[in-house]
Scaffold this motif. Structure first.
Motif, PDB file in Angstrom:
ATOM      1  N   ALA A 109      12.694   2.442  35.908  1.00 54.33           N
ATOM      2  CA  ALA A 109      12.566   2.275  34.814  1.00 54.33           C
ATOM      3  C   ALA A 109      11.794   1.101  34.912  1.00 54.33           C
ATOM      4  O   ALA A 109      10.661   0.256  33.826  1.00 54.33           O
ATOM      5  N   LEU A 110      12.302   0.155  35.320  1.00 53.43           N
ATOM      6  CA  LEU A 110      11.694  -1.718  35.791  1.00 53.43           C
ATOM      7  C   LEU A 110       9.729  -0.961  36.470  1.00 53.43           C
ATOM      8  O   LEU A 110       9.365  -1.946  35.671  1.00 53.43           O
ATOM      9  N   HIS A 111       9.300  -0.248  37.135  1.00 51.38           N
ATOM     10  CA  HIS A 111       8.145   0.061  37.484  1.00 51.38           C
ATOM     11  C   HIS A 111       7.709   0.208  36.511  1.00 51.38           C
ATOM     12  O   HIS A 111       6.446   0.159  36.106  1.00 51.38           O
ATOM     13  N   GLN A 112       8.320   1.356  35.517  1.00 52.90           N
ATOM     14  CA  GLN A 112       7.625   2.328  34.443  1.00 52.90           C
ATOM     15  C   GLN A 112       6.975   0.798  32.623  1.00 52.90           C
ATOM     16  O   GLN A 112       5.801   0.838  32.837  1.00 52.90           O
ATOM     17  N   ALA A 113       7.891  -0.161  33.531  1.00 54.34           N
ATOM     18  CA  ALA A 113       7.474  -1.805  32.771  1.00 54.34           C
ATOM     19  C   ALA A 113       6.759  -2.103  33.342  1.00 54.34           C
ATOM     20  O   ALA A 113       7.039  -3.645  32.877  1.00 54.34           O
ATOM     21  N   GLY A 114       5.938  -2.221  34.079  1.00 55.56           N
ATOM     22  CA  GLY A 114       4.661  -2.600  34.943  1.00 55.56           C
ATOM     23  C   GLY A 114       6.219  -3.922  35.682  1.00 55.56           C
ATOM     24  O   GLY A 114       5.053  -4.964  36.210  1.00 55.56           O
ATOM     25  N   LEU A 115       6.664  -3.514  36.053  1.00 54.22           N
ATOM     26  CA  LEU A 115       7.606  -5.065  36.850  1.00 54.22           C
ATOM     27  C   LEU A 115       7.871  -3.950  38.395  1.00 54.22           C
ATOM     28  O   LEU A 115       8.690  -3.342  38.576  1.00 54.22           O
ATOM     29  N   VAL A 132       7.795  -5.000  27.030  1.00 56.22           N
ATOM     30  CA  VAL A 132       8.928  -4.998  26.335  1.00 56.22           C
ATOM     31  C   VAL A 132       8.482  -2.984  26.008  1.00 56.22           C
ATOM     32  O   VAL A 132      10.032  -2.360  25.400  1.00 56.22           O
ATOM     33  N   ARG A 133       7.270  -2.340  25.215  1.00 56.36           N
ATOM     34  CA  ARG A 133       7.234  -1.272  24.390  1.00 56.36           C
ATOM     35  C   ARG A 133       7.689  -0.004  25.445  1.00 56.36           C
ATOM     36  O   ARG A 133       8.444   1.024  25.421  1.00 56.36           O
ATOM     37  N   ARG A 134       6.686  -0.139  26.648  1.00 64.53           N
ATOM     38  CA  ARG A 134       7.050   0.375  27.973  1.00 64.53           C
ATOM     39  C   ARG A 134       9.057   0.828  28.099  1.00 64.53           C
ATOM     40  O   ARG A 134       8.815   2.131  28.248  1.00 64.53           O
ATOM     41  N   SER A 135       9.378  -0.601  28.336  1.00 63.37           N
ATOM     42  CA  SER A 135      10.827  -0.346  28.988  1.00 63.37           C
ATOM     43  C   SER A 135      11.499   0.483  27.920  1.00 63.37           C
ATOM     44  O   SER A 135      12.439   1.087  28.058  1.00 63.37           O
ATOM     45  N   GLU A 136      11.223  -0.309  26.163  1.00 66.60           N
ATOM     46  CA  GLU A 136      12.378   0.256  25.318  1.00 66.60           C
ATOM     47  C   GLU A 136      11.587   2.372  25.174  1.00 66.60           C
ATOM     48  O   GLU A 136      12.584   3.151  25.293  1.00 66.60           O
ATOM     49  N   GLN A 137      10.703   2.138  25.555  1.00 69.25           N
ATOM     50  CA  GLN A 137      10.759   3.133  25.417  1.00 69.25           C
ATOM     51  C   GLN A 137      11.041   4.327  26.557  1.00 69.25           C
ATOM     52  O   GLN A 137      11.501   5.183  26.289  1.00 69.25           O
ATOM     53  N   PHE A 138      10.974   4.182  27.811  1.00 76.84           N
ATOM     54  CA  PHE A 138      11.495   4.603  28.555  1.00 76.84           C
ATOM     55  C   PHE A 138      13.084   5.363  28.490  1.00 76.84           C
ATOM     56  O   PHE A 138      13.443   6.335  28.939  1.00 76.84           O
ATOM     57  N   TYR A 139      14.001   4.210  27.857  1.00 77.08           N
ATOM     58  CA  TYR A 139      15.421   3.886  28.047  1.00 77.08           C
ATOM     59  C   TYR A 139      15.138   4.815  26.116  1.00 77.08           C
ATOM     60  O   TYR A 139      16.443   5.501  26.659  1.00 77.08           O
TER      61      TYR A 139
END
Lengths: 306, 306
Positions: free
Chosen positions: A244-250, B104-111
């Protein structure tokens, strides 16, 4: 020797056999008690919610003997349907029905994306949105867990003071590693590399996530209950968190500092049933970030088709 | 009592203290040896590739005592830079720099996407593309591992015969659970539900993935080496695998059948150093699939911010 004993320790000289026996008995008792301590957590009446699965899971306990919370299995709810009295109602479940081509496309895209992940030790101090980190933790919370006990707590550290305190504890232990556990030869080897026990990333990264697993659960009434499969369950959640963190670019560093668990638990005021699993600094990589030039085994080296 | 002893066991009567002492000493020795056994796997000369990190990781061994392969930590490569002679070259690392809003967008989408995942026990027999499953396994292989030893093997079972054989082994054990380990009362409770030890999903699902962790490694020369943190490393990979399969629109059941590890390992002809971690049926959910009506703890119940 015997003479000396008789002169100075007449009682010991006369009863050395009994004394030695007492010492041996004490040793046996100590070892036995120690094994019991590590082999079972007292678990009175679990709450209704997990009672069923807990009951079901006693099979695991019976079967895997020793330590039921040492994980050999990680069903979301036990493979056995819990007894009817506490049976949860069932609801229809379906997934978005996508074409085979779309399955392949999404799967390859996810792989390509994840293949860009690396453990990072040099973080930028640039702030990152907390909301992105929170959603990643939400995603981790969707992982399966034994008897659906969700045996995890994610401590998100944003405060510079707390980050500094975490870093102090970690560096204390690391310094012991360098001074005591490694040996001079090795320390000398590392010297030219400028490698020390310092961990700047613990204060540079805008966030630290400390993941604690629940070795057992405690309900509202303060009653303990067993969190079956809590190790593998919590680890699976950590795997989802990394994704999840990697998906968010973190960027993250997957690490847990040695021997710091108890001190960090106390610093962060977590209860005794929570054990530190991972410490993840989270942020953007530093501009001058480098990583070891590793390659990953290709599919044919990690997969067997039958 | 004493008289009886002197009559029938004069030696014991005369030397009971020594005899008792000997027994106690034997007990101590036995317990100590047992602890040592569980505390170390023989590990001759690791290959150069991991020698350094292995060396570094001996700190872990020294520090965490007991069981070095029981995981308290999971760095991708050890927190300590390995000695220079085997030091890997370092390469620059960067990540796609995305805006805070996009994070934020990618993280929420993944969740949101992951929150739709559930463990499924009723699978459609409809075929799914093997390529999608393979890419998910590739993604799992990107997980971090101790000293980058990648201690995992994914056995992908497609053959109906092998699936049937796996099912037979699992159901054999499950039948023992029902007949021996559960007790009649419980079996009676389950009867009206029609719950049995049968696991149709093991032959209905188009694929089975059996994940094996490497308790130790074996190099090309047949030399053993230690796979530090192999438990948590393999579990993290399984967490990424669950995410990858769900991302591809594939349903799974997170499970490992009790006590089947050795028999399944032999069936699938995996070497002795590989231990079964998870058995995942993979496919589309059956049209009439249902799941227990569970809810997940909200963020504020799983996260603490400091």
């Amino acid at each position: 020797m015997a003479g000396v004993l008789q002169t100075y320790l007449p009682f010991l000289a006369a009863n050395w056999q009994l004394v030695l026996m007492a010492l041996l008995a004490a040793a046996v008792l100590h070892l036995l008690l120690e094994r019991c301590r590590t082999a079972s957590i007292p678990v009175p009446a679990p709450p209704a919610a997990v009672a069923a699965a807990a009951a079901a899971a006693t099979i695991t306990t019976a079967a895997t003997a020793a330590t039921p919370w040492r994980d050999e299995v990680a069903p979301e709810d036990d493979d056995l349907t819990p007894p009817p009295d506490v049976l949860l109602p069932r609801v229809p479940f379906s997934m978005e029905s996508i074409s085979p081509e779309e399955m392949v496309r999404r799967s390859e895209q996810f792989y390509k994306q994840m293949n860009g992940r690396r453990s990072v030790r040099a973080f930028s101090r640039a702030p990152v949105p907390r909301q992105a980190v929170e959603s990643a933790i939400r995603a981790a919370g969707t992982a399966p867990s034994g008897a659906h006990t969700e045996p995890w707590t994610f401590v998100l550290v944003e405060s510079p003071e707390v980050k500094a305190a975490v870093r102090r504890i970690v560096e204390d232990e690391e310094e012991v590693n360098y001074r005591k556990r490694m040996g001079q030869k090795w320390v000398d080897d590392l010297a030219p590399l400028g490698t020390t026990w310092l961990k700047e990333y613990l204060t540079d990264a805008p966030f630290l996530i400390l993941v604690f697993r629940h070795a057992y659960g405690v309900d509202e009434q303060g009653q303990r209950f067993t969190t079956y499969y809590n190790e593998i369950s919590c680890n699976l959640a950590c795997g989802v968190l990394l994704a999840a963190l990697h998906q968010a670019g973190l960027a993250t560093l997957t690490s847990t500092p040695l021997n710091c668990g108890p001190r960090l638990r106390q610093l962060l005021e977590r209860p005794a049933n929570e054990k530190l699993v991972l410490l993840l600094p989270v942020g953007r990589p530093a501009d001058d970030c480098t990583v070891p030039d590793l390659t990953r085994r290709p599919l044919e080296r990690i997969m067997v088709v039958l």
